[in-house]
Design an enzyme around this catalytic site. Structure first.
Site, PDB file in Angstrom:
ATOM      1  N   ARG A 113       5.766  -0.800   4.824  1.00  0.00           N
ATOM      2  CA  ARG A 113       4.539  -0.122   5.288  1.00  0.00           C
ATOM      3  C   ARG A 113       4.946   0.638   6.545  1.00  0.00           C
ATOM      4  O   ARG A 113       5.234   0.016   7.584  1.00  0.00           O
ATOM      5  CB  ARG A 113       3.429  -1.129   5.574  1.00  0.00           C
ATOM      6  CG  ARG A 113       2.245  -0.516   6.286  1.00  0.00           C
ATOM      7  CD  ARG A 113       1.014  -1.379   6.246  1.00  0.00           C
ATOM      8  NE  ARG A 113       0.395  -1.323   4.934  1.00  0.00           N
ATOM      9  CZ  ARG A 113      -0.849  -1.752   4.662  1.00  0.00           C
ATOM     10  NH1 ARG A 113      -1.591  -2.266   5.625  1.00  0.00           N
ATOM     11  NH2 ARG A 113      -1.354  -1.651   3.459  1.00  0.00           N
ATOM     12  N   HIS A 140      -0.671   5.596  -0.699  1.00  0.00           N
ATOM     13  CA  HIS A 140      -0.809   4.130  -0.855  1.00  0.00           C
ATOM     14  C   HIS A 140      -0.808   3.813  -2.357  1.00  0.00           C
ATOM     15  O   HIS A 140      -1.806   3.378  -2.932  1.00  0.00           O
ATOM     16  CB  HIS A 140      -2.115   3.685  -0.192  1.00  0.00           C
ATOM     17  CG  HIS A 140      -2.218   2.214   0.069  1.00  0.00           C
ATOM     18  ND1 HIS A 140      -1.206   1.311  -0.220  1.00  0.00           N
ATOM     19  CD2 HIS A 140      -3.229   1.465   0.617  1.00  0.00           C
ATOM     20  CE1 HIS A 140      -1.595   0.096   0.135  1.00  0.00           C
ATOM     21  NE2 HIS A 140      -2.817   0.165   0.632  1.00  0.00           N
ATOM     22  N   GLN A 143      -2.051   0.391  -3.899  1.00  0.00           N
ATOM     23  CA  GLN A 143      -3.502   0.255  -3.916  1.00  0.00           C
ATOM     24  C   GLN A 143      -4.084   0.872  -5.180  1.00  0.00           C
ATOM     25  O   GLN A 143      -4.977   0.317  -5.823  1.00  0.00           O
ATOM     26  CB  GLN A 143      -4.097   0.945  -2.677  1.00  0.00           C
ATOM     27  CG  GLN A 143      -5.603   0.840  -2.596  1.00  0.00           C
ATOM     28  CD  GLN A 143      -6.063  -0.585  -2.375  1.00  0.00           C
ATOM     29  OE1 GLN A 143      -5.585  -1.246  -1.461  1.00  0.00           O
ATOM     30  NE2 GLN A 143      -6.974  -1.084  -3.208  1.00  0.00           N
ATOM     31  N   ASP A 231     -13.114   5.001   1.760  1.00  0.00           N
ATOM     32  CA  ASP A 231     -12.177   4.289   2.636  1.00  0.00           C
ATOM     33  C   ASP A 231     -12.618   4.563   4.071  1.00  0.00           C
ATOM     34  O   ASP A 231     -13.474   5.418   4.313  1.00  0.00           O
ATOM     35  CB  ASP A 231     -10.742   4.807   2.363  1.00  0.00           C
ATOM     36  CG  ASP A 231      -9.668   4.059   3.145  1.00  0.00           C
ATOM     37  OD1 ASP A 231      -9.958   2.963   3.680  1.00  0.00           O
ATOM     38  OD2 ASP A 231      -8.533   4.574   3.239  1.00  0.00           O
ATOM     39  N   CYS A 270     -10.672   0.090  -0.687  1.00  0.00           N
ATOM     40  CA  CYS A 270      -9.408  -0.651  -0.571  1.00  0.00           C
ATOM     41  C   CYS A 270      -9.478  -1.761   0.464  1.00  0.00           C
ATOM     42  O   CYS A 270      -8.680  -2.697   0.407  1.00  0.00           O
ATOM     43  CB  CYS A 270      -8.265   0.306  -0.247  1.00  0.00           C
ATOM     44  SG  CYS A 270      -8.441   1.143   1.338  1.00  0.00           S
ATOM     45  N   ARG A 298      -4.641  -6.486  -6.256  1.00  0.00           N
ATOM     46  CA  ARG A 298      -3.409  -6.110  -5.554  1.00  0.00           C
ATOM     47  C   ARG A 298      -2.276  -7.055  -5.971  1.00  0.00           C
ATOM     48  O   ARG A 298      -1.150  -6.632  -6.231  1.00  0.00           O
ATOM     49  CB  ARG A 298      -3.612  -6.202  -4.031  1.00  0.00           C
ATOM     50  CG  ARG A 298      -4.571  -5.172  -3.444  1.00  0.00           C
ATOM     51  CD  ARG A 298      -4.019  -3.761  -3.523  1.00  0.00           C
ATOM     52  NE  ARG A 298      -2.734  -3.640  -2.878  1.00  0.00           N
ATOM     53  CZ  ARG A 298      -2.552  -3.458  -1.569  1.00  0.00           C
ATOM     54  NH1 ARG A 298      -3.594  -3.350  -0.770  1.00  0.00           N
ATOM     55  NH2 ARG A 298      -1.329  -3.328  -1.060  1.00  0.00           N
TER      56      ARG A 298
END
Ligand code: CP
Ligand code: NVA
Length: 313
Positions: A113, A140, A143, A231, A270, A298
């Site tokens: 990340r 991402h 996700q 988001d 998310c 996930r």
């Protein structure tokens, strides 16, 4: 599909053909069903990643990604090493390239990340083990694999269905654009002016024949949608929070906005969520919300991603 070479990276959905993404999702579904009712810490039958270790590098905060990858490795029969970027020599200026060379000598795969997408790309180019993008300023992709699993569990195939994104044209939006193109659904993104998704991502989708529409009208964008996704208005690394709060006001997903969507539409996020900002509490905590299934997925999606990267599926 036959097993892949054990050095396949998972950097962005656009880098992988639809058949590979389909194969990963199908595996996630089968493995999820196979361990129904088992304790969360129990290993899967066959322990496909026995003897394998994943290094996880975090330059930014995480709850879901950290726990789901760690549990994914445990359930697959492998192990993981969690590293905070700031506590590594990387945080004191050791180069990404040297970090990649060294880490490749110790572990079988690296999840990262990163603040800067270029870090993930360089780790993959210089290292000799598979690298997984677990969120960057650009994208991402893990996700979106969990989101696809969640949507397909609800609707079956997403082909020809309509998905609406409301809010910031951020990293998750970029991966959603790539998912729409790879999984062949119609995507409308309603973003405030100045906060549209990356032009590169939109141009790529157009070139690939994707059905992606941009607008600044959240009400109109939601009409007939099967899924509404949003988001946070302020992502990790964003430095213009005050300006964003002003611009995003009309882009809150409210029950009024959800009324435009189809009768069985679902809401995804998310997480982490900010009730009263990008989403009203009545929506995220209401009957259309599938955010907790999405968060659980996930784990299931990433197990299949890990197995694919390591050539086990
Ligand atoms: N959705 C997601 O990536 O959550 P975390 O930041 O908690 O990992
Ligand atoms: N867009 C958000 C996603 C967090 C999971 C961020 O980058 O902070």
């Amino acid at each position: 599909m036959s097993a892949t070479a054990p050095n396949s990276h998972f950097l962005d959905l656009k880098d992988l053909p639809s058949e590979v993404l389909r194969h990963i999702l199908n595996t996630a579904k089968v493995w999820k069903a196979a361990r129904a009712g088992m304790p969360k810490g129990a290993v899967d039958v066959g322990t496909p990643l026995a003897g394998h270790t994943l290094a996880m590098i975090f330059e930014k905060s995480s709850t879901r990604t950290r726990i789901s990858f760690e549990m994914a490795m445990r359930q697959l029969g492998g192990s993981s090493v969690v590293l905070q970027g700031a506590a590594m020599q990387l945080g004191r200026g050791e180069s990404v390239a040297d970090t990649a060379r060294v880490i490749s000598r110790y572990v079988d795969a690296v999840m990262v990340r990163a603040n800067d997408h270029a870090t993930v790309v360089e780790l993959a180019e210089v290292g000799t083990v598979p690298v997984i993008n677990a969120l960057t300023d650009r994208s991402h992709p893990c996700q979106l694999m969990a989101d696809m699993l969640t949507l397909e569990e609800r609707f079956g195939s997403m082909e020809e269905r309509k998905v609406t994104w409301i809010g910031d044209g951020n990293n998750v939006a970029t991966s959603l654009i790539e998912a729409a193109t790879r999984f062949n659904f119609s995507l409308t993104l309603a973003c405030p002016r100045g906060f549209e998704p990356s032009e590169d991502a939109v141009a790529w989708a157009e070139a690939e024949g994707g059905d992606v529409t941009l607008t600044s009208d959240p009400q109109g964008a939601t009409r007939g949608a099967d899924a509404v996704i949003t988001d946070t208005w302020v992502s990790m690394g964003d430095v213009d929070a005050a300006e964003r709060m002003k611009a995003f006001g009309p882009f809150q997903v409210t029950s009024d906005i959800m009324k435009n969507a189809s009768a069985d539409a679902v809401f995804l996020h998310c997480l982490p969520a900010h009730r009263g900002e990008e989403v009203a509490a009545e929506v995220i905590d209401g009957p259309r919300s599938v955010v907790w299934e999405e968060a659980e997925n996930r784990l299931h999606a990433q197990k299949a991603i890990l197995a694919w990267c390591l050539g086990k599926i």
